[in-house]
Design a protein around this motif. Structure first.
Motif, PDB file in Angstrom:
ATOM      1  N   ASN A 299     -16.915  16.027  10.412  1.00 36.30           N
ATOM      2  CA  ASN A 299     -16.910  14.679   9.847  1.00 36.30           C
ATOM      3  C   ASN A 299     -15.467  14.248   9.581  1.00 36.30           C
ATOM      4  OD1 ASN A 299     -19.699  14.415   9.838  1.00 36.30           O
ATOM      5  ND2 ASN A 299     -19.918  15.259   7.779  1.00 36.30           N
ATOM      6  N   PHE A 300     -15.156  13.014   9.968  1.00 35.68           N
ATOM      7  CA  PHE A 300     -13.841  12.403   9.782  1.00 35.68           C
ATOM      8  C   PHE A 300     -12.761  12.992  10.694  1.00 35.68           C
ATOM      9  CE2 PHE A 300     -15.633  12.348   5.271  1.00 35.68           C
ATOM     10  CZ  PHE A 300     -16.345  11.188   5.499  1.00 35.68           C
ATOM     11  N   SER A 301     -13.165  13.781  11.692  1.00 36.00           N
ATOM     12  CA  SER A 301     -12.216  14.297  12.674  1.00 36.00           C
ATOM     13  C   SER A 301     -12.734  13.985  14.078  1.00 36.00           C
ATOM     14  CB  SER A 301     -12.043  15.818  12.537  1.00 36.00           C
ATOM     15  OG  SER A 301     -11.475  16.169  11.302  1.00 36.00           O
ATOM     16  N   PHE A 302     -11.818  13.888  15.029  1.00 40.38           N
ATOM     17  CA  PHE A 302     -12.218  13.690  16.412  1.00 40.38           C
ATOM     18  C   PHE A 302     -12.705  15.012  17.001  1.00 40.38           C
ATOM     19  CE2 PHE A 302      -9.219  10.224  15.634  1.00 40.38           C
ATOM     20  CZ  PHE A 302      -9.938   9.144  16.139  1.00 40.38           C
ATOM     21  N   PRO A 303     -13.503  14.958  18.075  1.00 39.05           N
ATOM     22  CA  PRO A 303     -14.008  16.193  18.684  1.00 39.05           C
ATOM     23  C   PRO A 303     -12.877  17.161  19.034  1.00 39.05           C
ATOM     24  CG  PRO A 303     -15.149  14.293  19.603  1.00 39.05           C
ATOM     25  CD  PRO A 303     -14.042  13.749  18.748  1.00 39.05           C
ATOM     26  N   ASN A 304     -13.047  18.403  18.613  1.00 42.17           N
ATOM     27  CA  ASN A 304     -12.078  19.473  18.884  1.00 42.17           C
ATOM     28  C   ASN A 304     -10.684  19.174  18.331  1.00 42.17           C
ATOM     29  OD1 ASN A 304     -14.080  20.938  20.243  1.00 42.17           O
ATOM     30  ND2 ASN A 304     -13.588  19.980  22.199  1.00 42.17           N
ATOM     31  N   GLU A 305     -10.622  18.346  17.288  1.00 38.53           N
ATOM     32  CA  GLU A 305      -9.363  18.054  16.600  1.00 38.53           C
ATOM     33  C   GLU A 305      -9.594  18.101  15.088  1.00 38.53           C
ATOM     34  OE1 GLU A 305      -7.350  14.487  17.865  1.00 38.53           O
ATOM     35  OE2 GLU A 305      -8.085  14.663  19.915  1.00 38.53           O
ATOM     36  N   PRO A 306      -9.965  19.255  14.536  1.00 37.38           N
ATOM     37  CA  PRO A 306     -10.287  19.316  13.112  1.00 37.38           C
ATOM     38  C   PRO A 306      -9.080  19.069  12.210  1.00 37.38           C
ATOM     39  CG  PRO A 306     -10.266  21.508  14.069  1.00 37.38           C
ATOM     40  CD  PRO A 306     -10.154  20.547  15.211  1.00 37.38           C
ATOM     41  N   VAL A 307      -9.247  18.136  11.277  1.00 39.91           N
ATOM     42  CA  VAL A 307      -8.216  17.809  10.295  1.00 39.91           C
ATOM     43  C   VAL A 307      -8.873  17.775   8.924  1.00 39.91           C
ATOM     44  CG1 VAL A 307      -6.522  16.115   9.534  1.00 39.91           C
ATOM     45  CG2 VAL A 307      -6.934  16.448  11.984  1.00 39.91           C
TER      46      VAL A 307
ATOM     47  N   PHE B 170     -17.853  24.441   6.490  1.00 41.43           N
ATOM     48  CA  PHE B 170     -16.663  25.229   6.232  1.00 41.43           C
ATOM     49  C   PHE B 170     -16.137  25.037   4.814  1.00 41.43           C
ATOM     50  CE2 PHE B 170     -17.071  26.864  10.135  1.00 41.43           C
ATOM     51  CZ  PHE B 170     -15.958  27.094  10.927  1.00 41.43           C
ATOM     52  N   THR B 171     -17.042  24.823   3.874  1.00 50.70           N
ATOM     53  CA  THR B 171     -16.653  24.796   2.464  1.00 50.70           C
ATOM     54  C   THR B 171     -15.962  26.115   2.103  1.00 50.70           C
ATOM     55  OG1 THR B 171     -18.479  23.331   1.870  1.00 50.70           O
ATOM     56  CG2 THR B 171     -17.516  24.632   0.097  1.00 50.70           C
ATOM     57  N   GLY B 172     -14.837  26.019   1.415  1.00 50.13           N
ATOM     58  CA  GLY B 172     -14.094  27.222   1.047  1.00 50.13           C
ATOM     59  C   GLY B 172     -13.018  27.603   2.039  1.00 50.13           C
ATOM     60  N   LEU B 173     -12.882  26.859   3.139  1.00 50.18           N
ATOM     61  CA  LEU B 173     -11.877  27.191   4.139  1.00 50.18           C
ATOM     62  C   LEU B 173     -10.482  27.161   3.508  1.00 50.18           C
ATOM     63  CD1 LEU B 173     -11.619  27.771   7.214  1.00 50.18           C
ATOM     64  CD2 LEU B 173     -11.075  25.343   7.491  1.00 50.18           C
ATOM     65  N   THR B 174      -9.733  28.227   3.720  1.00 55.26           N
ATOM     66  CA  THR B 174      -8.431  28.391   3.086  1.00 55.26           C
ATOM     67  C   THR B 174      -7.386  28.752   4.134  1.00 55.26           C
ATOM     68  OG1 THR B 174      -9.507  29.166   1.056  1.00 55.26           O
ATOM     69  CG2 THR B 174      -7.165  29.644   1.296  1.00 55.26           C
ATOM     70  N   GLU B 175      -6.198  28.197   3.969  1.00 50.28           N
ATOM     71  CA  GLU B 175      -5.099  28.404   4.901  1.00 50.28           C
ATOM     72  C   GLU B 175      -4.348  29.686   4.564  1.00 50.28           C
ATOM     73  OE1 GLU B 175      -2.028  25.172   6.492  1.00 50.28           O
ATOM     74  OE2 GLU B 175      -1.559  25.826   4.448  1.00 50.28           O
ATOM     75  N   LEU B 176      -4.214  30.569   5.566  1.00 49.16           N
ATOM     76  CA  LEU B 176      -3.464  31.803   5.376  1.00 49.16           C
ATOM     77  C   LEU B 176      -2.081  31.734   6.011  1.00 49.16           C
ATOM     78  CD1 LEU B 176      -6.152  34.565   6.067  1.00 49.16           C
ATOM     79  CD2 LEU B 176      -5.323  33.746   3.858  1.00 49.16           C
ATOM     80  N   ALA B 177      -1.991  31.071   7.148  1.00 55.34           N
ATOM     81  CA  ALA B 177      -0.725  31.002   7.897  1.00 55.34           C
ATOM     82  C   ALA B 177      -0.400  29.552   8.193  1.00 55.34           C
ATOM     83  CB  ALA B 177      -0.840  31.809   9.189  1.00 55.34           C
TER      84      ALA B 177
ATOM     85  N   THR C  99      -8.421  25.832  19.357  1.00 55.74           N
ATOM     86  CA  THR C  99      -8.412  24.497  18.779  1.00 55.74           C
ATOM     87  C   THR C  99      -7.608  24.514  17.485  1.00 55.74           C
ATOM     88  OG1 THR C  99     -10.598  24.031  19.705  1.00 55.74           O
ATOM     89  CG2 THR C  99      -9.847  22.627  17.906  1.00 55.74           C
ATOM     90  N   PRO C 100      -6.415  23.935  17.479  1.00 59.68           N
ATOM     91  CA  PRO C 100      -5.598  23.929  16.248  1.00 59.68           C
ATOM     92  C   PRO C 100      -6.307  23.212  15.098  1.00 59.68           C
ATOM     93  CG  PRO C 100      -4.267  23.341  18.155  1.00 59.68           C
ATOM     94  CD  PRO C 100      -5.698  23.334  18.614  1.00 59.68           C
ATOM     95  N   VAL C 101      -6.114  23.714  13.889  1.00 62.19           N
ATOM     96  CA  VAL C 101      -6.671  23.140  12.667  1.00 62.19           C
ATOM     97  C   VAL C 101      -5.517  22.646  11.800  1.00 62.19           C
ATOM     98  CG1 VAL C 101      -7.959  23.611  10.551  1.00 62.19           C
ATOM     99  CG2 VAL C 101      -8.712  24.599  12.717  1.00 62.19           C
ATOM    100  N   ARG C 102      -5.638  21.410  11.337  1.00 61.34           N
ATOM    101  CA  ARG C 102      -4.612  20.829  10.467  1.00 61.34           C
ATOM    102  C   ARG C 102      -5.174  20.669   9.054  1.00 61.34           C
ATOM    103  NH1 ARG C 102      -3.336  15.375  13.341  1.00 61.34           N
ATOM    104  NH2 ARG C 102      -1.779  15.189  11.665  1.00 61.34           N
ATOM    105  N   ILE C 103      -4.469  21.225   8.075  1.00 65.48           N
ATOM    106  CA  ILE C 103      -4.821  21.048   6.667  1.00 65.48           C
ATOM    107  C   ILE C 103      -3.674  20.290   6.019  1.00 65.48           C
ATOM    108  CG2 ILE C 103      -5.375  22.207   4.499  1.00 65.48           C
ATOM    109  CD1 ILE C 103      -6.514  24.520   6.098  1.00 65.48           C
ATOM    110  N   LEU C 104      -3.946  19.066   5.558  1.00 68.21           N
ATOM    111  CA  LEU C 104      -2.903  18.141   5.130  1.00 68.21           C
ATOM    112  C   LEU C 104      -2.981  17.847   3.631  1.00 68.21           C
ATOM    113  CD1 LEU C 104      -3.341  15.538   8.030  1.00 68.21           C
ATOM    114  CD2 LEU C 104      -1.926  17.611   8.018  1.00 68.21           C
ATOM    115  N   ASN C 105      -1.825  17.561   3.046  1.00 68.09           N
ATOM    116  CA  ASN C 105      -1.819  17.113   1.650  1.00 68.09           C
ATOM    117  C   ASN C 105      -2.242  15.646   1.592  1.00 68.09           C
ATOM    118  OD1 ASN C 105       0.448  15.480   2.241  1.00 68.09           O
ATOM    119  ND2 ASN C 105       1.864  17.157   1.708  1.00 68.09           N
TER     120      ASN C 105
END
Length: 245
Positions: free
Chosen positions: A86-94, A186-193, A215-221
């Motif tokens: 939700n709120f991301s394009f296909p194969n572009e998780p943000v 993916f509730t609880g997904l946490t960034e390690l690297a 598929t790169p994952v972007r976690i943004l402020n």
């Protein structure tokens, strides 16, 4: 693949003509004394020539039919995976990161609708894919729970590392068709690297080499996610979606 369907249609027409041509020629020879331009008046020789030509044509058509049957039987599916959060394009998780980091100074995604995803197997060819399976590995990420309809393929001290879906032994994705798999949360997904996070997806089926994509994952402020939202809305050409918390 369209040319194969056209070829089969032409082979049917040609086969019908060839099968009917032999008897028609013999009838023409008997009634109208056809000689087909052969430099002889020997009717037996003409009959033998016509029968030999018709037999050769039938053998040629049979060879073409066998070739088409082989191509049809040996055709392979063309599979592609699509993961749409939700709120991301296909194969572009943000994802939007929570304001507060975890005790280990890791960024964690905000648990709202953005973490829910649809997984779809698409088959772009005419040939069916039998016994498909999907594996999703977390790269530089952790923190998801067990997923309904999936099983944890590998877990370590930091939690689940990869999940896997496999259909029943007779499952299939028909040609020019798609299959939607159980949803993901993916509730609880946490960034390690930071800067090196991705979902590594492997797609398999009988008789097909595994297809592995990263598929790169972007976690943004908050600020970065706001800029992404503006960019996304331009691409969608819609009003900004409501944010559910």
């Amino acid at each position: 693949m369209k040319h194969l369907r056209d070829s089969r249609a032409w082979v049917t027409v040609v086969t019908t003509i060839v099968v009917g041509a032999g008897p028609a020629c013999l009838i023409g020879m008997g009634i109208w004394d056809w000689k087909f331009g052969l430099p002889t008046d020997d009717r037996v020789a003409i009959v033998n020539t016509v029968i030999a030509a018709a037999s050769w044509l039938l053998v040629a058509v049979a060879g073409v039919v066998a070739l088409l049957a082989y191509l049809d039987a040996s055709g392979r599916p063309d599979l592609h995976i699509e993961i749409t959060f939700n709120f991301s394009f296909p194969n572009e998780p943000v994802f939007l990161a929570a304001d507060a980091e975890t005790p280990e100074q890791r960024r964690q995604v905000v648990p709202f609708k953005q973490v829910r995803a649809t997984v779809t197997i698409n088959n772009a060819s005419l040939y069916a894919a039998k016994n498909p399976g999907v594996r999703i590995e977390l790269e530089g990420l952790r923190g998801i729970d067990n997923q309904s309809g999936w099983h944890a393929e590998w877990a370590h001290m930091l939690g689940i590392h990869s999940i896997q879906w496999e259909g029943s032994t007779d499952s299939i994705v028909h040609g020019k068709w798609s299959r939607t798999l159980p949803g993901l949360d993916f509730t609880g997904l946490t960034e390690l690297a930071p800067g090196n996070t991705a979902l590594v997806v492997t797609l398999v089926a009988d008789g097909v080499a595994p297809v592995r994509t990263r598929t790169p994952v972007r976690i943004l402020n908050q600020a970065e996610y706001g800029a992404y939202t503006d960019e996304r809305n331009v691409r969608l050409e819609v009003e900004p979606p409501a944010t559910a918390v």
